[in-house]
Design a protein around this motif. Structure first.
Motif, mmCIF file in Angstrom:
data_model
loop_
_atom_site.group_PDB
_atom_site.id
_atom_site.type_symbol
_atom_site.label_atom_id
_atom_site.label_comp_id
_atom_site.label_asym_id
_atom_site.label_seq_id
_atom_site.Cartn_x
_atom_site.Cartn_y
_atom_site.Cartn_z
ATOM 1 N N ASP A 326 0.820 -1.212 0.000
ATOM 2 C CA ASP A 326 0.000 0.000 0.000
ATOM 3 C C ASP A 326 0.850 1.256 0.000
ATOM 4 O O ASP A 326 0.459 2.285 -0.561
ATOM 5 C CB ASP A 326 -0.929 0.008 1.211
ATOM 6 C CG ASP A 326 -1.981 -1.081 1.125
ATOM 7 O OD1 ASP A 326 -2.276 -1.521 0.001
ATOM 8 O OD2 ASP A 326 -2.500 -1.486 2.179
ATOM 9 N N PHE A 327 2.021 1.192 0.634
ATOM 10 C CA PHE A 327 2.904 2.352 0.710
ATOM 11 C C PHE A 327 3.639 2.570 -0.613
ATOM 12 O O PHE A 327 3.935 3.705 -0.984
ATOM 13 C CB PHE A 327 3.912 2.158 1.846
ATOM 14 C CG PHE A 327 3.281 1.993 3.196
ATOM 15 C CD1 PHE A 327 3.080 3.089 4.015
ATOM 16 C CD2 PHE A 327 2.881 0.745 3.645
ATOM 17 C CE1 PHE A 327 2.489 2.945 5.263
ATOM 18 C CE2 PHE A 327 2.295 0.591 4.892
ATOM 19 C CZ PHE A 327 2.097 1.690 5.696
ATOM 20 N N THR A 348 -8.250 3.483 6.467
ATOM 21 C CA THR A 348 -8.177 3.155 5.046
ATOM 22 C C THR A 348 -8.097 1.637 4.858
ATOM 23 O O THR A 348 -7.808 0.883 5.791
ATOM 24 C CB THR A 348 -6.952 3.808 4.404
ATOM 25 O OG1 THR A 348 -5.776 3.356 5.098
ATOM 26 C CG2 THR A 348 -7.039 5.326 4.506
ATOM 27 N N TYR A 349 -8.328 1.204 3.622
ATOM 28 C CA TYR A 349 -8.245 -0.215 3.307
ATOM 29 C C TYR A 349 -6.785 -0.646 3.254
ATOM 30 O O TYR A 349 -5.957 -0.030 2.566
ATOM 31 C CB TYR A 349 -8.920 -0.514 1.966
ATOM 32 C CG TYR A 349 -8.946 -1.991 1.633
ATOM 33 C CD1 TYR A 349 -9.906 -2.826 2.198
ATOM 34 C CD2 TYR A 349 -8.002 -2.546 0.770
ATOM 35 C CE1 TYR A 349 -9.932 -4.188 1.899
ATOM 36 C CE2 TYR A 349 -8.021 -3.902 0.469
ATOM 37 C CZ TYR A 349 -8.987 -4.714 1.038
ATOM 38 O OH TYR A 349 -9.005 -6.063 0.755
ATOM 39 N N ARG A 355 -8.634 -5.738 4.803
ATOM 40 C CA ARG A 355 -9.714 -5.029 5.487
ATOM 41 C C ARG A 355 -9.276 -3.603 5.764
ATOM 42 O O ARG A 355 -8.110 -3.246 5.572
ATOM 43 C CB ARG A 355 -10.062 -5.718 6.812
ATOM 44 C CG ARG A 355 -8.874 -5.789 7.801
ATOM 45 C CD ARG A 355 -9.319 -6.271 9.158
ATOM 46 N NE ARG A 355 -8.217 -6.479 10.078
ATOM 47 C CZ ARG A 355 -7.591 -5.510 10.754
ATOM 48 N NH1 ARG A 355 -7.927 -4.234 10.566
ATOM 49 N NH2 ARG A 355 -6.605 -5.804 11.588
ATOM 50 N N HIS A 356 -10.217 -2.785 6.232
ATOM 51 C CA HIS A 356 -9.874 -1.435 6.649
ATOM 52 C C HIS A 356 -9.142 -1.506 7.989
ATOM 53 O O HIS A 356 -9.365 -2.418 8.799
ATOM 54 C CB HIS A 356 -11.127 -0.573 6.764
ATOM 55 C CG HIS A 356 -11.698 -0.196 5.432
ATOM 56 N ND1 HIS A 356 -12.404 -1.098 4.645
ATOM 57 C CD2 HIS A 356 -11.653 0.966 4.725
ATOM 58 C CE1 HIS A 356 -12.766 -0.503 3.521
ATOM 59 N NE2 HIS A 356 -12.330 0.745 3.541
ATOM 60 N N HIS A 357 -8.282 -0.523 8.220
ATOM 61 C CA HIS A 357 -7.400 -0.611 9.387
ATOM 62 C C HIS A 357 -7.135 0.768 9.975
ATOM 63 O O HIS A 357 -6.928 1.739 9.249
ATOM 64 C CB HIS A 357 -6.068 -1.255 8.976
ATOM 65 C CG HIS A 357 -5.109 -1.456 10.108
ATOM 66 N ND1 HIS A 357 -5.365 -2.311 11.157
ATOM 67 C CD2 HIS A 357 -3.893 -0.900 10.373
ATOM 68 C CE1 HIS A 357 -4.345 -2.292 11.999
ATOM 69 N NE2 HIS A 357 -3.452 -1.432 11.553
#
Length: 581
Positions: A326-327, A348-349, A355-357
């Protein structure tokens, strides 16, 4: 002296001390407790037999001179004569240095590490953070499989050596933080289940049954862990504790264990008249952990911020596997978000989790020093297949950029030992299990884990091979030669700027302003009158900083302050800190 032990499952408890035995009596005021008096001085060996069982070490043992399975030894803490007066050193404005005693020097002892503390003073850090010191089988290991959470690993030097280390650090003006593990005990040498319900099958963790924080008997278990924490702070004059993986503390009670612990630590600080603090390792991205208790939080004083690390690592290396995914999609945007808001995943997902976190920090109310920022840590280096540091893949210029972003960020910076000179030694996963079956299981498990990621078995170091630990020891000749000397000088300059420039220790997260160019690979941010710019790209970058007069405070490569056009011309793989007062 008085001996006591909590053993609610036993019908009889016998004290074995220096060849003599004595039956302990049930305590009429404390359910499950047994106590009695016996003649014993500092160093006396003792243990407890439950019913007809073997003699076991004291769960609250202050010393295990023969290892986790041997008898306990009495420690009289009043015998040590402290030399250095110490008023404490608080967390705001701090710079931490994470240190593993067993590899900081080839000797691998607290006394040998103490001889190298002046290096940290000259570097400019304020606190040394020791990785776990509790006893574990064998001589060498990371320390996270320890048992006897009130004692000090004997091969490191035992209790007296820790006091000498802390005394020496305090004499030099350094605070001391200790990494403690409350979420599990090691697989070998753990005798707590024989004494009582220290663990519960109602909750599970990656290490098996959870520490019992909320099932029947948990009052005493929580008191056991809180008592251990306070003992480090009181008896050894430790200044703060790093709490390992608090997200694995399974606790459903209305009063969470972390809140109970933070209240106890704050109470001890008031009693002793010096600042004490707790730093959590948490991957929950939950602001409640570091929210004060008066504001309905858990009251932990700070936490590690892996999101900053992940964003920085992705920007520097381009890695996108696992939790970096994601980064890595937009690493400079991720860096900008963490520098201004703390967490990247704030609801955010998270693709890695599916999942969202997380949830957002209130950056107008959360001081920046409550988050620890780092480019490297024992986890992020040692949990790679070969334990390779950033210095194994990055140029000195990019390492300087990583240091600049870490040491000028709004967070409490933390360095991992050797990072400050771009150490050429790896830091690998190593063990010294004395149980052959456990040793083989760890060896196979480690190689199986990385085989699933495409690594060949021969490329994953054997944790049980003594050479794995030896490769991980710092090479203290490196700082005297290039390119290590230049990197070390840069770290020293940046840390000097933190002391000289109040804007760099301003805790206001909301005051940090960031600009970046994802394609050109540069990022700049403002903290008060201080401007910081890094160029991770290979070629020069033109960065608009405005037409206000600027003074170069530190630059990795020769660079001039922006001219009338307000453009900073920054060479590739380079960084600069300016004053635009």
């Amino acid at each position: 002296m008085q001996f006591e032990v909590w053993a609610p499952l036993a019908d009889r408890v016998t004290l074995h001390c220096e060849g003599a035995t004595r039956a302990l009596e049930p305590d009429p005021d404390r359910t499950g407790w047994w106590s009695g008096e016996a003649a014993a001085a500092d160093g006396a060996r003792y243990g407890f037999a439950l019913d007809d069982g073997p003699v076991l070490p004291d769960p609250r043992s202050r010393r295990q001179p023969d290892g986790p399975d041997g008898p306990s030894a009495v420690v009289d803490h009043t015998r040590y004569e402290w030399r250095a007066p110490w008023a404490g050193r608080a967390l705001p404005g701090a710079v931490l240095y994470e240190l593993h005693v067993g590899t900081y020097t080839p000797e691998g002892t607290l006394d040998a590490a103490a001889e190298r503390l002046r290096h940290l003073v000259e570097l400019g850090v304020t606190h040394v953070e020791l990785m776990p010191l509790c006893p574990f089988p064998g001589r060498h290991g990371w320390g996270y499989e320890g048992v006897s959470p009130w004692a000090v690993h004997e091969p490191y030097g035992g209790p007296e050596a820790l006091k000498r280390f802390v005394d020496r650090a305090h004499a030099l003006g350094l605070g001391v933080v200790l990494d403690v593990v409350h979420n599990h005990l090691g697989p070998s040498g753990n005798h707590l289940p024989a004494f009582g319900p220290y663990f519960t099958e109602t909750q599970h963790t990656p290490w098996g049954a959870a520490v019992n924080l909320d099932a029947p008997g948990s009052d005493e278990v929580r008191g056991y862990l809180v008592g251990s924490a306070l003992a480090w702070l009181r008896d050894y004059r430790i200044d703060g504790l790093r709490l390992d993986a608090v997200h694995t503390l399974r606790d459903t009670r209305a009063l969470h264990f972390l809140e109970e612990l933070s209240a106890a630590v704050d109470g001890l600080a008031a009693e002793l008249g010096r600042p004490l603090f707790l730093i959590a390792e948490s991957d929950l991205n939950d602001p409640r952990i570091i929210t004060p208790r008066a504001e309905h939080g858990l009251g932990v004083h700070a936490q590690w911020n892996d999101d900053f690390h992940h964003a920085l690592h992705a920007a520097l290396t381009g890695e996108s596997q696992g939790y970096y995914a994601d980064f890595a999609r937009a690493p400079f945007a991720a860096l900008a978000k963490t520098l201004t808001g703390g967490f990247f995943h704030d609801g955010t997902y998270a693709s890695f989790r599916g999942r969202h976190h997380g949830r957002p920090l209130d950056r107008t109310r959360t001081a920046g020093h409550r988050l620890l920022g780092y480019a490297q840590s024992h986890d992020q280096v040692g949990n790679r297949a070969r334990g390779d540091r950033l210095s194994a893949a990055l140029s000195p210029g990019l390492l300087a950029c990583a240091a600049t972003l870490t040491l000028t960020s709004p967070f409490t910076p933390m360095l991992f030992m050797g990072e400050e000179w771009a150490a050429g030694t790896p830091w690998q996963f190593f063990t010294d299990h004395t149980d052959p079956g456990l040793a083989e299981a760890v060896r196979r498990g480690r190689r199986r884990e990385f085989a699933a990621l495409g690594w060949a078995e021969q490329d994953v170091p054997d944790p049980q091979d003594p050479a794995t630990r030896e490769r991980s020891c710092l090479d203290w000749s490196e700082p005297e030669r290039e390119p290590h000397a230049r990197v070390l000088a840069w770290y020293r300059r940046l840390l000097a700027l933190r002391r000289e420039q109040p804007d760099l220790t301003d805790p206001d997260l909301a005051d940090t302003k960031v600009a970046y160019d994802e394609e050109a690979r540069w990022l700049a941010f403002r903290r008060g009158d201080i401007r910081v710019a890094v160029n991770l790209g290979p070629g020069p970058a033109a960065i608009a900083l405005g037409t206000r007069r600027a003074e170069v405070l530190a630059a990795w490569e020769p660079v001039e302050a922006p001219g009338p056009d307000g453009l900073l011309h920054l060479p590739g793989e380079s960084c600069v800190v300016l004053d635009q007062a």
